[in-house]
Design a protein around this motif. Structure first.
Motif, short mmCIF file in Angstrom:
data_model
loop_
_atom_site.label_atom_id
_atom_site.label_comp_id
_atom_site.label_asym_id
_atom_site.label_seq_id
_atom_site.Cartn_x
_atom_site.Cartn_y
_atom_site.Cartn_z
N THR A 1 56.70 45.78 3.52
CA THR A 1 56.78 46.91 2.91
C THR A 1 56.09 47.55 3.37
O THR A 1 56.58 48.89 4.68
CB THR A 1 56.85 47.48 1.37
OG1 THR A 1 57.75 46.49 0.89
CG2 THR A 1 57.19 48.85 1.13
N ASN B 1 70.58 37.49 4.46
CA ASN B 1 69.43 37.31 4.51
C ASN B 1 69.38 38.35 2.97
O ASN B 1 68.89 39.57 2.76
CB ASN B 1 68.69 38.33 5.35
CG ASN B 1 67.44 38.27 5.09
OD1 ASN B 1 66.69 37.86 4.32
ND2 ASN B 1 66.73 38.35 6.47
N GLY C 1 53.59 42.88 -0.58
CA GLY C 1 53.27 43.73 0.41
C GLY C 1 53.62 44.00 1.66
O GLY C 1 54.23 45.28 2.00
N GLY D 1 55.58 38.45 -0.56
CA GLY D 1 55.04 39.24 -1.79
C GLY D 1 53.94 39.82 -2.49
O GLY D 1 53.32 39.85 -3.67
C1 LIG Z 1 61.52 39.13 3.86
C2 LIG Z 1 60.17 39.57 4.15
C3 LIG Z 1 59.62 40.36 5.42
C4 LIG Z 1 59.93 39.28 3.20
O1 LIG Z 1 58.52 39.81 2.76
P1 LIG Z 1 56.90 39.70 1.94
O2 LIG Z 1 56.15 40.59 2.93
O3 LIG Z 1 56.99 39.64 1.26
O4 LIG Z 1 58.49 42.02 0.95
P2 LIG Z 1 57.26 42.15 0.00
O5 LIG Z 1 56.27 41.45 -0.73
O6 LIG Z 1 57.30 43.93 1.19
O7 LIG Z 1 58.32 42.91 -0.57
C5 LIG Z 1 59.33 43.75 -0.70
C6 LIG Z 1 60.04 43.54 -1.62
O8 LIG Z 1 61.36 42.72 -1.32
C7 LIG Z 1 61.39 42.05 -2.42
N1 LIG Z 1 61.75 40.32 -1.78
C8 LIG Z 1 60.43 39.90 -0.99
N2 LIG Z 1 61.06 38.16 -0.16
C9 LIG Z 1 62.02 38.44 -1.76
C10 LIG Z 1 63.00 37.17 -1.70
N3 LIG Z 1 62.70 36.05 -1.10
N4 LIG Z 1 64.08 37.62 -2.07
C11 LIG Z 1 64.29 38.23 -3.39
N5 LIG Z 1 62.65 39.55 -3.07
C12 LIG Z 1 62.26 39.67 -2.88
C13 LIG Z 1 60.51 42.04 -3.32
O9 LIG Z 1 60.13 41.54 -4.61
C14 LIG Z 1 60.09 43.61 -2.72
O10 LIG Z 1 60.62 44.06 -4.39
P3 LIG Z 1 60.58 45.84 -4.87
O11 LIG Z 1 60.17 46.40 -3.54
O12 LIG Z 1 60.78 45.89 -5.56
O13 LIG Z 1 58.77 44.97 -5.16
C15 LIG Z 1 59.77 37.75 4.20
O14 LIG Z 1 60.30 37.02 2.86
C16 LIG Z 1 60.33 36.95 5.52
O15 LIG Z 1 59.31 37.41 6.74
N6 LIG Z 1 61.23 36.61 5.42
C17 LIG Z 1 61.75 35.29 6.49
C18 LIG Z 1 61.88 36.44 8.06
C19 LIG Z 1 62.91 37.44 7.67
O16 LIG Z 1 64.20 37.47 6.75
N7 LIG Z 1 62.90 38.27 8.23
C20 LIG Z 1 63.55 40.00 7.99
C21 LIG Z 1 64.78 39.62 9.15
S1 LIG Z 1 65.60 40.82 9.39
#
Ligand SMILES: CC(C)(COP(=O)(O)OP(=O)(O)OC[C@H]1O[C@@H](n2cnc3c(N)ncnc32)[C@H](O)[C@@H]1OP(=O)(O)O)[C@@H](O)C(=O)NCCC(=O)NCCS
Length: 171
Positions: free
Chosen positions: A105, A132, A102, A100
Motif C-alpha cells: 500500500t 490475483n 502495509g 501484511g
Molecule cells: C500482493 C502483495 C503485493 C501484498 O503486499 P503486502 O505488503 O502484504 O500488502 P499490504 O500489507 O499493503 O496489504 C494491502 C491490503 O491487501 C490485503 N492483502 C494482502 N495480501 C493478501 C492476501 N494474500 N489475501 C487477501 N488479502 C490480502 C491486506 O489485508 C490489505 O488490506 P487492507 O488495505 O484492507 O488492510 C504481496 O503479497 C506480494 O508481493 N504478492 C506476490 C506478488 C504479487 O502478486 N504482486 C502484484 C502483482 S500485480
C-alpha cells in the motif's frame, strides 16, 4: 525501513529480490526465471540501469536496515508531450517475510503521489492477473478501476494468464 528509488549500488540486493519474485510469483514479471538466470551479469546490470531514470522510469524499494530490499514496485512514465499525462505501475512485489505490514500500500501510494506531484501525471495504469485476488483487491481499495481485460496476456508453460487492465485518474 526506508522507501526510496533504487540506485546503482542496490543492484546486488535487486538481483536477490528479483530472483525470489520470479520463483514465487512468475505471473508478476514479464521475464521468467530461466531466461533471467541465463543472462550475463553485464546484461542484467544494463537492463537494471535502464530503470534508474527518476522520476520518469524507476523502481522504488522498501529497504531494511541491512540494505536488503524487502519490497519493490516499478514505474514507467512517458517523456513525449502526447503521452506524458500517463504512467504505468509494474512489478509490485513484497518479500514473503515482509507481507501484511502495509508495504505494498505504501509503495503504490508513493508512486501515485510522485506521479501527480512531480510529473503532473493525470492517469496511472497497470495490469494485474485476474487470478490475483489479493492484489486486485488492493488496487480497487486504492481507487483503481478496470477499463479492460487482456485475454491470454501471458503464457506460463501451457497455461494462459488473463489480466485486468486498471487505471486511476489522479485529477
Ligand atoms: C500482493 C502483495 C503485493 C501484498 O503486499 P503486502 O505488503 O502484504 O500488502 P499490504 O500489507 O499493503 O496489504 C494491502 C491490503 O491487501 C490485503 N492483502 C494482502 N495480501 C493478501 C492476501 N494474500 N489475501 C487477501 N488479502 C490480502 C491486506 O489485508 C490489505 O488490506 P487492507 O488495505 O484492507 O488492510 C504481496 O503479497 C506480494 O508481493 N504478492 C506476490 C506478488 C504479487 O502478486 N504482486 C502484484 C502483482 S500485480
Amino acid at each position: 525501513m526506508i522507501v526510496r528509488p533504487l540506485e546503482i549500488d542496490d543492484f546486488p540486493a535487486f538481483l536477490d529480490i528479483q530472483r525470489e519474485a520470479l520463483v514465487q510469483a512468475p505471473e508478476v514479471f514479464g521475464s521468467d526465471y530461466d531466461w533471467f538466470e541465463g543472462l550475463s551479469i553485464l546484461s542484467k546490470e544494463q537492463r537494471y540501469e535502464r530503470y534508474l531514470n527518476y522520476p520518469y522510469q524507476y523502481m522504488l524499494g522498501a529497504v531494511d536496515e541491512d540494505g536488503q530490499i524487502v519490497a519493490m514496485i516499478g514505474y514507467s512514465g512517458n517523456e513525449t508531450s502526447k503521452l506524458r499525462h500517463k504512467g504505468r505501475i509494474w512489478g509490485l512485489y513484497v518479500r514473503t517475510g515482509a507481507r501484511g505490514k502495509g508495504l505494498a500500500t505504501t509503495l503504490v501510494k508513493s508512486v501515485l503521489e510522485g506521479a501527480r506531484e512531480v510529473l503532473g501525471v493525470e492517469q496511472v495504469q497497470l495490469a494485474v492477473s485476474t487470478q490475483n485476488v489479493a492484489t486486485y483487491g488492493l488496487y480497487l481499495r486504492l481507487g483503481f478501476t478496470v477499463y479492460g481485460t487482456e485475454v491470454g496476456a501471458m503464457k506460463i508453460g501451457s497455461s494462459y494468464v488473463d489480466e485486468y487492465l486498471m487505471s486511476k485518474h489522479l485529477v
